[in-house]
Design a protein around this motif. Structure first.
Motif, short mmCIF file in Angstrom:
data_model
loop_
_atom_site.label_atom_id
_atom_site.label_comp_id
_atom_site.label_asym_id
_atom_site.label_seq_id
_atom_site.Cartn_x
_atom_site.Cartn_y
_atom_site.Cartn_z
N ILE A 1 39.59 34.47 45.69
CA ILE A 1 39.54 33.01 45.94
C ILE A 1 38.41 32.68 46.92
CG2 ILE A 1 40.78 31.07 46.98
CD1 ILE A 1 43.37 32.28 45.84
N ILE A 2 38.27 33.49 47.98
CA ILE A 2 37.20 33.27 48.95
C ILE A 2 35.83 33.35 48.27
CG2 ILE A 2 36.02 34.25 50.97
CD1 ILE A 2 38.82 35.05 52.01
N ALA A 3 35.65 34.38 47.44
CA ALA A 3 34.38 34.54 46.71
C ALA A 3 34.10 33.33 45.83
CB ALA A 3 34.41 35.83 45.88
N SER A 4 35.14 32.84 45.15
CA SER A 4 34.98 31.69 44.25
C SER A 4 34.57 30.44 45.03
CB SER A 4 36.28 31.44 43.49
OG SER A 4 36.65 32.57 42.73
N THR B 1 40.42 24.55 38.77
CA THR B 1 40.41 25.22 37.47
C THR B 1 39.39 26.35 37.45
OG1 THR B 1 41.00 23.13 36.41
CG2 THR B 1 40.21 24.89 34.98
N ALA B 2 38.21 26.09 38.02
CA ALA B 2 37.15 27.10 38.06
C ALA B 2 37.58 28.32 38.88
CB ALA B 2 35.88 26.50 38.66
N ILE B 3 38.28 28.08 40.00
CA ILE B 3 38.76 29.19 40.83
C ILE B 3 39.78 30.02 40.07
CG2 ILE B 3 40.11 29.77 42.89
CD1 ILE B 3 38.78 27.34 44.26
N ILE B 4 40.72 29.34 39.39
CA ILE B 4 41.75 30.05 38.61
C ILE B 4 41.09 30.88 37.51
CG2 ILE B 4 43.68 29.76 37.01
CD1 ILE B 4 44.45 27.25 38.66
N ILE B 5 40.14 30.27 36.79
CA ILE B 5 39.46 30.99 35.71
C ILE B 5 38.67 32.17 36.26
CG2 ILE B 5 37.60 30.81 34.01
CD1 ILE B 5 38.52 27.97 33.43
N LEU C 1 41.11 34.92 37.13
CA LEU C 1 41.63 35.50 35.89
C LEU C 1 40.57 36.34 35.19
CD1 LEU C 1 43.71 32.59 34.30
CD2 LEU C 1 44.57 34.75 35.18
N SER C 2 39.36 35.82 35.11
CA SER C 2 38.29 36.56 34.42
C SER C 2 37.96 37.84 35.17
CB SER C 2 37.04 35.70 34.26
OG SER C 2 36.48 35.37 35.50
N GLY C 3 38.11 37.81 36.51
CA GLY C 3 37.91 39.01 37.29
C GLY C 3 38.95 40.06 37.00
N VAL C 4 40.19 39.62 36.78
CA VAL C 4 41.29 40.55 36.52
C VAL C 4 41.17 41.17 35.13
CG1 VAL C 4 43.79 40.73 36.16
CG2 VAL C 4 42.89 39.48 38.13
N VAL C 5 40.75 40.38 34.13
CA VAL C 5 40.70 40.93 32.76
C VAL C 5 39.43 41.71 32.47
CG1 VAL C 5 42.17 39.12 31.82
CG2 VAL C 5 39.71 38.81 31.76
#
Length: 415
Positions: free
Chosen positions: A91-94, A331-335, A338-342
């Protein structure tokens, strides 16, 4: 003074040799151009060695660490705090990247001809979650392409060994010995690293050098400095939290072999053996490093969070949509998380995350090759941030579990 120089050379000898070989390889690539691709097999040998060893290494390090735990509560605490650290740092990075792209819009003045993408199957979130966590047959576990299922299986296997108690004591000891054997194999393979990485970089620069100077230059001008600043500033703060001044010193003293290997291989998984060896030198407890690092190689990607925001902002700019508003940012932070996890831990693994961005924001399919190209260009620094972020995350988890004086105790014992 002479003694100080000797100490510097002793501490940084291997990183300097690696860096010199990569610089030399890059020069060869620039001079020879496409002819330098003749050296690619030498680099592929190094990558193949690392990729071959990583599956048994992940299984043995995780299962041995878990099986040797008498207290399952500690395992729960390690995984729980690890996930907390992963999410917070993501989240901090985002947020940092959102602030950056607002000041320096990456798509400003960029003029790209949009081309039709090949047919791509729509992303099915449910199916993707199942595919990310499980496989349909046991042989599929023995593949670096299925790291999360392998990690889950290794944890489950280790728990079962631990639950059987005295019966499996010898099996637990065997797993520990085998883990040490594979780590020794890693240290031997690293003797070949200067040749392998130098050749790999020569071929990479020789083959793709001109493309790196293309129409995406502004996006790269935004992204690369942010990665460098994030590495030195954010990881300074994280390592200071993990161990104070000693934490900062230990981290930056030992991290550069990981930095160089990750930049050259562009793979979290290929860098994992080096990272495990590095965190051992830092004094991170075995059970923590053997759990946090393999999981982090596939599920903790600050660099990918940074690049996801870059890609989203870039697409907004290309299609003339304003990148603003709290709902857009959330939304951008959530994405991005999520994209980091997958993301998988292999080169090109960001395609799933890029598909996630295109689908969830409703961009046309022709947007996919645009973000895919950006993904390729940002891959080296993104991977570097991902991997070195795993190292400092392991240190932070240790600080949470062992207390703020954990590193001082380690240094005292060594002294």
């Amino acid at each position: 003074m002479e003694k100080k120089k000797n100490n510097i050379w002793k501490n940084y000898k291997f990183p300097l040799i690696l860096l010199s070989s990569i610089i030399l390889g890059s020069i060869i690539g620039l001079v020879l151009g496409e002819k330098a691709t003749v050296l690619k097999p030498l680099g592929d040998i190094f990558l193949n060695l690392m990729f071959t060893i990583v599956v048994p290494l992940v299984f043995l390090t995780i299962s041995s660490a878990v099986s040797s735990m008498v207290d399952m509560k500690r395992l729960g605490k390690i995984i729980g705090n690890m996930l907390l650290v992963f999410i917070i740092t993501g989240i901090i990075a985002s947020i940092i990247m959102i602030t950056t792209v607002k000041i320096f819009p990456p798509a400003q003045g960029v003029n790209i001809e949009l081309s039709e993408a090949e047919d791509i199957e729509p992303l099915s979130t449910g199916d993707q979650i199942v595919a990310a966590l499980t496989v349909t047959d046991f042989p599929l576990l023995i593949s670096r392409k299925n790291m999360l299922p392998l990690i889950i299986f290794s944890i489950f296997f280790g728990i079962c060994v631990s639950l059987l108690g005295e019966k499996t004591k010898k099996l637990g000891e065997t797993l520990n010995i085998l883990s040490e054997v594979f780590l020794k194999m890693v240290s031997i393979i690293m003797y070949y690293a200067p040749i392998g990485l130098g050749a790999y970089f020569a071929a990479l620069i020789g083959d793709f050098g001109p493309e790196l100077l293309g129409s995406y230059a502004r996006a790269m001008i935004v992204y690369y400095p942010i990665c460098i600043a994030y590495f030195f500033v954010a990881f300074f703060v994280y390592s200071y939290y993990a161990g104070g001044k000693d934490g900062v010193r230990i981290y930056f003293k030992n991290i550069f072999p990981v930095v160089i290997t990750s930049l050259a291989t562009q793979s979290s998984i290929a860098t994992l053996p080096v990272n495990l060896e590095t965190t051992e030198k830092m004094g991170v407890p075995k059970d923590i490093r053997d759990i946090v690092l393999p999981i982090g190689a596939t599920a903790h990607m600050d660099g990918s969070c940074l690049s996801a925001i870059l890609k989203i902002s870039f697409l907004f700019g290309i299609y003339g949509k304003p990148f603003m508003g709290m709902s857009t940012y959330v939304t951008a932070i959530i994405i991005s998380v999520l994209s980091g996890v997958v993301m998988s831990g292999v080169p090109g693994g960001g395609l799933i995350g890029e598909m996630l961005i295109v689908n969830l924001y409703g961009f046309p399919m022709e947007a996919f090759p645009i973000v895919a190209t950006i993904g390729y260009l940002v891959d080296p620094p993104a991977t570097m941030i991902n991997v070195t972020g795993d190292t400092v995350a392991a240190m932070m988890v240790t600080r949470i579990l062992e207390g703020k004086d954990w590193l001082k105790k380690k240094l005292t014992i060594r002294a």
